[in-house]
Design a protein around this motif. Structure first.
Motif, mmCIF file in Angstrom:
data_model
loop_
_atom_site.group_PDB
_atom_site.id
_atom_site.type_symbol
_atom_site.label_atom_id
_atom_site.label_comp_id
_atom_site.label_asym_id
_atom_site.label_seq_id
_atom_site.Cartn_x
_atom_site.Cartn_y
_atom_site.Cartn_z
ATOM 1 N N ILE A 39 30.442 37.952 38.603
ATOM 2 C CA ILE A 39 29.004 38.162 38.793
ATOM 3 C C ILE A 39 28.303 37.330 37.736
ATOM 4 N N LEU A 47 20.843 39.611 38.874
ATOM 5 C CA LEU A 47 22.285 39.443 38.990
ATOM 6 C C LEU A 47 22.664 38.893 40.357
ATOM 7 N N TRP A 49 26.116 38.254 42.751
ATOM 8 C CA TRP A 49 27.544 38.440 42.982
ATOM 9 C C TRP A 49 28.138 37.138 43.478
ATOM 10 N N ARG A 52 35.055 38.058 44.814
ATOM 11 C CA ARG A 52 36.047 38.993 44.316
ATOM 12 C C ARG A 52 37.411 38.710 44.911
ATOM 13 N N TYR A 96 29.884 37.193 34.198
ATOM 14 C CA TYR A 96 30.610 38.423 33.918
ATOM 15 C C TYR A 96 31.822 38.526 34.842
ATOM 16 N N GLU A 100 35.495 46.322 40.517
ATOM 17 C CA GLU A 100 34.801 47.101 41.535
ATOM 18 C C GLU A 100 35.704 48.215 42.010
ATOM 19 N N HIS A 101 35.174 49.417 41.950
ATOM 20 C CA HIS A 101 35.885 50.552 42.528
ATOM 21 C C HIS A 101 34.857 51.374 43.299
ATOM 22 N N TRP A 102 34.153 52.218 42.590
ATOM 23 C CA TRP A 102 32.955 52.835 43.163
ATOM 24 C C TRP A 102 31.795 52.156 42.469
ATOM 25 N N GLY A 103 31.217 51.166 43.089
ATOM 26 C CA GLY A 103 30.312 50.292 42.367
ATOM 27 C C GLY A 103 31.127 49.433 41.404
ATOM 28 N N VAL A 104 30.439 48.830 40.482
ATOM 29 C CA VAL A 104 31.118 48.030 39.464
ATOM 30 C C VAL A 104 31.257 48.922 38.240
ATOM 31 N N ASP A 105 32.443 49.455 38.008
ATOM 32 C CA ASP A 105 32.560 50.475 36.974
ATOM 33 C C ASP A 105 32.912 49.918 35.601
ATOM 34 N N TYR A 106 33.491 48.721 35.533
ATOM 35 C CA TYR A 106 33.766 48.111 34.240
ATOM 36 C C TYR A 106 33.379 46.635 34.259
ATOM 37 N N TRP A 107 32.736 46.196 33.187
ATOM 38 C CA TRP A 107 32.248 44.830 33.052
ATOM 39 C C TRP A 107 32.792 44.216 31.774
ATOM 40 N N GLY A 108 33.012 42.881 31.804
ATOM 41 C CA GLY A 108 33.255 42.167 30.573
ATOM 42 C C GLY A 108 31.954 42.015 29.801
#
Lengths: 117, 107
Positions: A39, A47, A49, A52, A96, A100-108
């Motif tokens: 992203i 932002l 996208w 993926r 970034y 993605e799991h439920w939404g984007v749950d972890y970001w760099g």
């Protein structure tokens, strides 16, 4: 705790290829049920996208960038990568990697890539 | 692609006040709508998933509602640390898209 870290050149010349790598810790990119994404956020814009990759290797790309984007994975290193070809100044942005799991749950943390000669 | 339109673009709020941010989708997306908080020089943080489900560790003053095309993020009793930009995101239809963001400033 899942952590993602982008790495790659901060400056890319126009018409060249932007290459970034995302190193994942605390999770495996081989885990079922997760997409690993790129992203970006240009300065002054929202932002966007980019695309993926799934553990199977299947990919989805934003149609606006699809002709120039390649996302690959290296499970042995628990990394995935982004290549964006024929870049212009419009590709200058914070990039970034994310899960993605439920939404984007972890970001760099994000990495600034500037396209300039 | 699905366009997400947020309002307002900017809001200046006193501490303990209630904040309401809306996100309107150009098509019916069910509940595949998520909310994030982003502070300067930090990555976004997931607050609410699937329109109304709080993400792990998020303070209870943050809540979400809505379905179809109209969604709301509510911050009850705003705290100083809540100064940030908030944006919505839909994951139901490719390409994934994001709202333009709402900047919340503390008076």
């Amino acid at each position: 705790q899942v952590q993602l870290q982008e790495s790659g050149p901060g400056l890319v010349q126009p018409s060249q290829t932007l290459s970034l790598t995302c190193t994942v810790s605390g999770a495996s990119i081989g885990d079922v049920g997760y997409y690993w994404s790129w992203i970006r956020k240009p300065a002054g814009s929202g932002l966007e996208w980019i695309g993926r990759i799934y553990t199977s290797g299947s990919t989805n790309y934003n149609p606006s960038l699809e002709s120039r984007v390649t996302i690959l994975q290296d499970k042995s290193k628990n990394q995935f990568s982004l290549k964006l070809s024929s870049v212009t100044a419009a590709d200058t942005a914070v990039y970034y990697c994310a899960r993605e799991h439920w939404g984007v749950d972890y970001w760099g943390q994000g990495t600034l890539v500037t396209v300039s000669s | 692609e699905i366009v997400l339109t947020q309002s307002p673009d900017f809001q200046s709020v006193t501490p303990k006040e209630k904040v309401t941010i809306t996100c309107r989708a150009s098509q019916n997306i069910g509940t595949t709508l998520h909310w994030y908080q982003q502070k300067p020089d930090q990555p976004p943080k997931l607050l609410i998933k699937y329109a109304s489900q709080s993400f792990s560790g998020v303070p209870s003053r943050f809540s979400g509602s809505g379905s179809g095309t109209d969604f709301t993020l509510t911050i009850n009793s705003l705290e100083a640390e809540d100064a940030a930009t908030y944006f919505c995101h839909q994951s139901g239809t490719l390409p994934l898209t994001f709202g333009g963001g709402t900047k919340v400033e503390i008076k």
